[in-house]
Every structure is written in structure tokens, then in C-alpha cells.
Write a protein that holds these residues in place. Structure first.
Motif, PDB file in Angstrom:
ATOM      1  N   LEU A 149       8.570  12.000  -5.660  1.00 11.14           N
ATOM      2  CA  LEU A 149       9.173  10.775  -4.740  1.00 11.14           C
ATOM      3  C   LEU A 149       8.929  11.186  -3.411  1.00 11.14           C
ATOM      4  O   LEU A 149       8.551  10.005  -2.830  1.00 11.14           O
ATOM      5  CB  LEU A 149      10.818  11.127  -4.928  1.00 11.14           C
ATOM      6  N   LEU A 150       8.612  12.356  -3.009  1.00 11.19           N
ATOM      7  CA  LEU A 150       8.203  12.486  -1.540  1.00 11.19           C
ATOM      8  C   LEU A 150       6.906  12.042  -1.282  1.00 11.19           C
ATOM      9  O   LEU A 150       6.411  11.544  -0.254  1.00 11.19           O
ATOM     10  CB  LEU A 150       8.148  14.033  -1.143  1.00 11.19           C
ATOM     11  N   SER A 151       5.800  12.125  -2.505  1.00 12.65           N
ATOM     12  CA  SER A 151       4.435  11.623  -2.209  1.00 12.65           C
ATOM     13  C   SER A 151       4.367  10.283  -2.317  1.00 12.65           C
ATOM     14  O   SER A 151       3.480   9.620  -1.730  1.00 12.65           O
ATOM     15  CB  SER A 151       3.660  12.374  -3.457  1.00 12.65           C
ATOM     16  N   THR A 152       5.115   9.492  -3.083  1.00 19.96           N
ATOM     17  CA  THR A 152       5.134   7.970  -2.925  1.00 19.96           C
ATOM     18  C   THR A 152       6.197   7.402  -2.080  1.00 19.96           C
ATOM     19  O   THR A 152       6.134   6.107  -1.784  1.00 19.96           O
ATOM     20  CB  THR A 152       5.669   7.761  -4.587  1.00 19.96           C
ATOM     21  N   ALA A 153       7.002   8.017  -1.559  1.00 20.32           N
ATOM     22  CA  ALA A 153       7.807   7.309  -0.193  1.00 20.32           C
ATOM     23  C   ALA A 153       7.125   6.917   0.924  1.00 20.32           C
ATOM     24  O   ALA A 153       6.046   7.942   1.218  1.00 20.32           O
ATOM     25  CB  ALA A 153       9.079   8.310  -0.056  1.00 20.32           C
ATOM     26  N   THR A 154       7.475   6.147   1.851  1.00 25.37           N
ATOM     27  CA  THR A 154       6.749   5.866   2.973  1.00 25.37           C
ATOM     28  C   THR A 154       7.362   6.583   3.985  1.00 25.37           C
ATOM     29  O   THR A 154       8.443   7.120   3.865  1.00 25.37           O
ATOM     30  CB  THR A 154       6.972   4.493   3.252  1.00 25.37           C
ATOM     31  N   GLU A 160       4.564   1.933   9.611  1.00 27.05           N
ATOM     32  CA  GLU A 160       4.694   1.334   8.087  1.00 27.05           C
ATOM     33  C   GLU A 160       4.083  -0.091   7.962  1.00 27.05           C
ATOM     34  O   GLU A 160       3.336  -0.286   7.145  1.00 27.05           O
ATOM     35  CB  GLU A 160       6.047   1.382   7.813  1.00 27.05           C
ATOM     36  N   LEU A 161       4.292  -0.889   8.898  1.00 25.72           N
ATOM     37  CA  LEU A 161       4.086  -2.451   8.734  1.00 25.72           C
ATOM     38  C   LEU A 161       2.381  -2.391   8.935  1.00 25.72           C
ATOM     39  O   LEU A 161       1.767  -3.061   8.192  1.00 25.72           O
ATOM     40  CB  LEU A 161       4.658  -3.047   9.879  1.00 25.72           C
ATOM     41  N   GLN A 162       1.986  -1.652  10.064  1.00 27.65           N
ATOM     42  CA  GLN A 162       0.470  -1.400  10.217  1.00 27.65           C
ATOM     43  C   GLN A 162      -0.370  -0.729   8.777  1.00 27.65           C
ATOM     44  O   GLN A 162      -1.401  -1.313   8.244  1.00 27.65           O
ATOM     45  CB  GLN A 162      -0.199  -0.595  11.300  1.00 27.65           C
ATOM     46  N   ASN A 163       0.654   0.061   8.364  1.00 23.02           N
ATOM     47  CA  ASN A 163      -0.287   0.993   7.051  1.00 23.02           C
ATOM     48  C   ASN A 163      -0.084  -0.025   5.913  1.00 23.02           C
ATOM     49  O   ASN A 163      -1.137  -0.145   5.097  1.00 23.02           O
ATOM     50  CB  ASN A 163       0.642   1.941   6.721  1.00 23.02           C
ATOM     51  N   LEU A 221       8.608   5.692   6.910  1.00 23.42           N
ATOM     52  CA  LEU A 221       9.961   5.090   7.199  1.00 23.42           C
ATOM     53  C   LEU A 221      11.019   5.916   6.216  1.00 23.42           C
ATOM     54  O   LEU A 221      12.160   6.261   6.695  1.00 23.42           O
ATOM     55  CB  LEU A 221       9.845   3.691   7.396  1.00 23.42           C
ATOM     56  N   GLN A 222      10.977   5.601   5.086  1.00 22.04           N
ATOM     57  CA  GLN A 222      11.762   5.966   4.048  1.00 22.04           C
ATOM     58  C   GLN A 222      12.070   7.630   4.264  1.00 22.04           C
ATOM     59  O   GLN A 222      13.257   8.222   4.207  1.00 22.04           O
ATOM     60  CB  GLN A 222      11.303   5.819   2.749  1.00 22.04           C
ATOM     61  N   ARG A 223      10.924   8.398   4.443  1.00 24.88           N
ATOM     62  CA  ARG A 223      11.229   9.768   4.566  1.00 24.88           C
ATOM     63  C   ARG A 223      12.115  10.140   5.868  1.00 24.88           C
ATOM     64  O   ARG A 223      12.931  11.110   5.898  1.00 24.88           O
ATOM     65  CB  ARG A 223       9.974  10.572   4.567  1.00 24.88           C
ATOM     66  N   ALA A 224      11.651   9.433   6.804  1.00 25.71           N
ATOM     67  CA  ALA A 224      12.531   9.374   8.286  1.00 25.71           C
ATOM     68  C   ALA A 224      13.861   9.193   7.973  1.00 25.71           C
ATOM     69  O   ALA A 224      14.846   9.873   8.574  1.00 25.71           O
ATOM     70  CB  ALA A 224      11.959   8.790   9.165  1.00 25.71           C
ATOM     71  N   ILE A 225      14.099   8.187   7.087  1.00 31.23           N
ATOM     72  CA  ILE A 225      15.541   7.844   6.950  1.00 31.23           C
ATOM     73  C   ILE A 225      16.275   8.814   6.303  1.00 31.23           C
ATOM     74  O   ILE A 225      17.440   9.124   6.662  1.00 31.23           O
ATOM     75  CB  ILE A 225      15.751   6.433   6.275  1.00 31.23           C
ATOM     76  N   ILE A 226      15.797   9.189   4.963  1.00 29.52           N
ATOM     77  CA  ILE A 226      16.351  10.162   4.306  1.00 29.52           C
ATOM     78  C   ILE A 226      16.549  11.500   5.340  1.00 29.52           C
ATOM     79  O   ILE A 226      17.700  12.375   5.177  1.00 29.52           O
ATOM     80  CB  ILE A 226      15.530  10.620   3.096  1.00 29.52           C
ATOM     81  N   SER A 227      15.517  12.042   6.056  1.00 27.98           N
ATOM     82  CA  SER A 227      15.858  13.164   6.968  1.00 27.98           C
ATOM     83  C   SER A 227      16.882  12.943   7.662  1.00 27.98           C
ATOM     84  O   SER A 227      17.519  13.924   8.205  1.00 27.98           O
ATOM     85  CB  SER A 227      14.362  13.430   7.608  1.00 27.98           C
ATOM     86  N   GLY A 228      16.957  11.987   8.640  1.00 28.57           N
ATOM     87  CA  GLY A 228      18.127  11.562   9.485  1.00 28.57           C
ATOM     88  C   GLY A 228      19.353  11.845   8.761  1.00 28.57           C
ATOM     89  O   GLY A 228      20.349  12.050   9.331  1.00 28.57           O
ATOM     90  N   TYR A 229      19.551  11.160   7.505  1.00 28.63           N
ATOM     91  CA  TYR A 229      20.738  11.216   6.779  1.00 28.63           C
ATOM     92  C   TYR A 229      21.257  12.718   6.546  1.00 28.63           C
ATOM     93  O   TYR A 229      22.313  13.079   6.769  1.00 28.63           O
ATOM     94  CB  TYR A 229      20.691  10.342   5.621  1.00 28.63           C
TER      95      TYR A 229
END
Length: 325
Positions: A44-49, A128-131, A51-59
Motif C-alpha cells: 500500500l505504501l509503494s502504491t500510495a501517492t 501530485e498534480l505535476q506527477n 499526498l495520500q502518504r502525507a495525509i495518513i502521516s498527519g492523521y
């Protein structure tokens, strides 16, 4: 003749098949389950973007405070977080349970931390948008027409016309398929942040008119609304659109060439919280909407107001006159 050889009887003790028990099977099953969960997390970590990893980390860093500035639930289990009890469970040396001392945080510190968190969120969204544009073969062909930059009001995404590649039909709000693909690809990424959008349409200095609209103001507004419909069709929440507006040719991108195709564009701004409050008319000061405000001074007579504002004089007000007033 008697046989004097002794008779030896061997008795073999037979054990049940489950003598050693099945505890090793349970331990092995637990081990395999843990390994499966571990590799699932890695996948899941390898496929997450990012931005998604940052959101999970902040939570996980701040589950309660994170809901004020981001998505309310990473995994919605139907409950809500509750604050800590008034008393701690740590017994002091004298045996008396002491009350927890709340940490005092000033409003300025809260505002600063909120601004930093929002800046990081916008930066992650920009990356994320540029990627997504770089990784998509369909979108990469149009990357020269997409400009993403940070502004005072938030993250601005400008999608502009090219010389031979317009976003809309001439003098129409009918969207070209490639432009619709760009908006559909961006919709799911924009939906990852809770910030609202402002969508604006722009035209060049040429005057367009048709049976559907009277001029560039109507045309730019209709094109902005067409972009909104495309985002909503791409699963972007409609309630997250704060504003749809047309500017005609009043805010040119290339002022040196008013007829440049770059002036025909759609601006999508991911609003900061402060910009959203200003747009929606919410108070952004120390007093709330219903709080008591300080008393105002008595209004001035109309003649004195005009004199102070210098409304009816020709030419700019001189510094000497300002000092006298």
C-alpha cells in the motif's frame, strides 16, 4: 525337555496422534498472518501517492487536531474522537491524583501552525498534480498548456489555449475532448484535499457573440461552468465548488498581446482557508459573527466626509493638504 530360555514380552506404548498438541499450528498461523499484513502495508505504501502518504502521516501524528484541517476520517468507523479526561491517571508521590495542566497555545501560534500545514498540503497537491501530468501519456502532450503555481489565495491551475489547440469551440462553450480528459484526470486528485475551489473563465480581447450569449462576459462564465460540470463528472464533490465566475478579457494573462491564445484560459484555484473565508464573507478577526464588537464613533457630517475623502477635487491630493487634515 523343558525350554529354559526366558520369554521376553515387549509392550509398545502407542501415543495418540495429537500428543504434541496444536499450539505450533496456531503460532505458525499468527506468524503468517502478521507477515501477510506486513507485506500488505508495504504494498500500500509503494502504491500510495505522496499526498495520500502525507495525509495518513498527519492523521497518526495528531488524530484529533488533524480533523480540523484535513479529511475528517482516514477510516470512518462511525465514531468520533473524544478529548482526554479532566484528571490524569498518574499518581503523584504524595498519593493525590492531580489535575492535568492544559497547554496554553496562543491564537497567533495556532494561526501560524495552520498556515504551515496548509502550505504543506498545497505543495503536496502541486507535486501530485505535476506527477500525474508527467506520468500520463495522454496528459503529457498538453503539459505546456497547464501552469500550476502557488499564489496568495491558494494553488492556481491555469489551463490555456494553444495556437492550434483550443479548449472550446470558437465562440462557444462546447468543450474539446482533450480538455475534458485533463479535468477528469485532475478531479480525483483535487478531491483529496478539503479546500474548496474557485473556477474562473477568461477570454482574449476579441469580441465574441452568438445566439446563446451576448458577449465575452457571458461566454467566459459559461466556459467556467462547463469546467465545473466536467470536474463534478470526474467525481469531484459539487459542494466543494465555492465560486464560478467569468472575467471576459478584464484579466489578461499576456497583456502585451491582448489577442494571444494564452489569454483564453480556465483558472482553477484551490482556496486557502483565509481566502475561502473572505469569499464566503466569514469574519477573519478577533470577533465572531455574533460577538459583541467595539462601539463605533459617531458618523461625520456628509460635508466633512467629502472633504476628508477629497471626492470632488480635480487631481491627486497633495501631501501638504494631507498633513493639514
Amino acid at each position: 525337555m523343558e525350554n529354559s530360555q526366558p520369554i521376553i514380552i515387549k509392550r509398545v506404548k502407542r501415543y495418540a496422534s495429537n500428543t504434541h498438541g496444536g499450539s505450533w499450528k496456531i503460532a505458525f498461523a499468527d506468524f503468517m498472518t502478521a507477515m501477510m499484513a506486513f507485506f500488505l502495508v508495504l504494498w500500500l505504501l509503494s502504491t500510495a501517492t505522496p499526498l495520500q502518504r502525507a495525509i495518513i502521516s498527519g492523521y497518526f501524528k495528531d488524530p484529533v487536531g488533524f480533523t480540523e484541517t484535513a479529511s475528517p476520517h482516514v477510516i470512518d468507523l462511525g465514531g468520533t474522537p473524544t478529548p482526554a479526561p479532566e484528571r490524569t491517571q498518574n499518581i503523584e508521590q504524595d498519593g493525590v491524583m492531580s489535575e492535568a495542566q492544559p497547554q496554553v497555545v496562543s491564537a497567533e501560534e495556532i494561526s501560524t501552525l495552520s498556515a504551515l500545514l496548509e502550505f504543506e498540503r498545497m505543495e503536496m497537491l502541486r507535486i501530485e498534480l505535476q506527477n500525474k501530468i508527467e506520468e500520463s501519456p495522454e496528459l503529457q502532450r498538453f503539459k505546456d498548456q497547464v501552469l500550476i503555481e502557488s499564489t496568495r489565495d491558494g494553488l492556481r491551475i491555469q489551463i490555456m489555449d494553444a495556437e492550434n489547440r483550443p479548449m472550446f469551440d470558437l465562440s462557444s462553450a462546447r468543450m474539446q475532448p482533450y480538455f475534458e480528459d485533463i479535468l477528469l484526470a485532475m478531479a480525483d486528485t483535487l478531491a483529496l484535499v478539503p479546500n474548496k475551489l474557485s473556477i474562473s473563465g477568461h477570454t482574449d480581447a476579441r469580441q465574441y457573440s452568438s445566439k446563446d450569449f451576448a458577449g465575452n462576459w457571458e461566454l467566459s462564465t459559461m466556459r467556467a461552468n462547463a469546467a465545473r460540470r466536467a470536474l463534478v463528472a470526474g467525481s469531484y464533490p459539487e459542494e466543494q465548488v465555492a465560486q464560478v465566475v467569468g472575467y471576459a478579457s478584464s484579466a489578461l494573462f499576456d497583456r502585451a498581446d491582448p489577442f494571444s491564445p494564452m489569454n483564453r484560459r480556465i483558472d482553477i484555484v484551490v482556496l486557502t482557508r483565509k481566502a475561502q473565508q473572505a469569499l464566503e464573507g466569514e469574519p477573519n478577526n478577533a470577533w465572531g459573527r455574533d460577538a459583541e464588537r467595539p462601539a463605533q464613533e459617531d458618523p461625520l457630517p456628509a460635508g466633512e466626509v467629502r472633504e476628508r475623502m477629497n471626492l470632488f477635487r480635480d487631481g491627486p491630493l497633495q501631501m501638504d493638504e494631507l498633513k493639514q487634515q
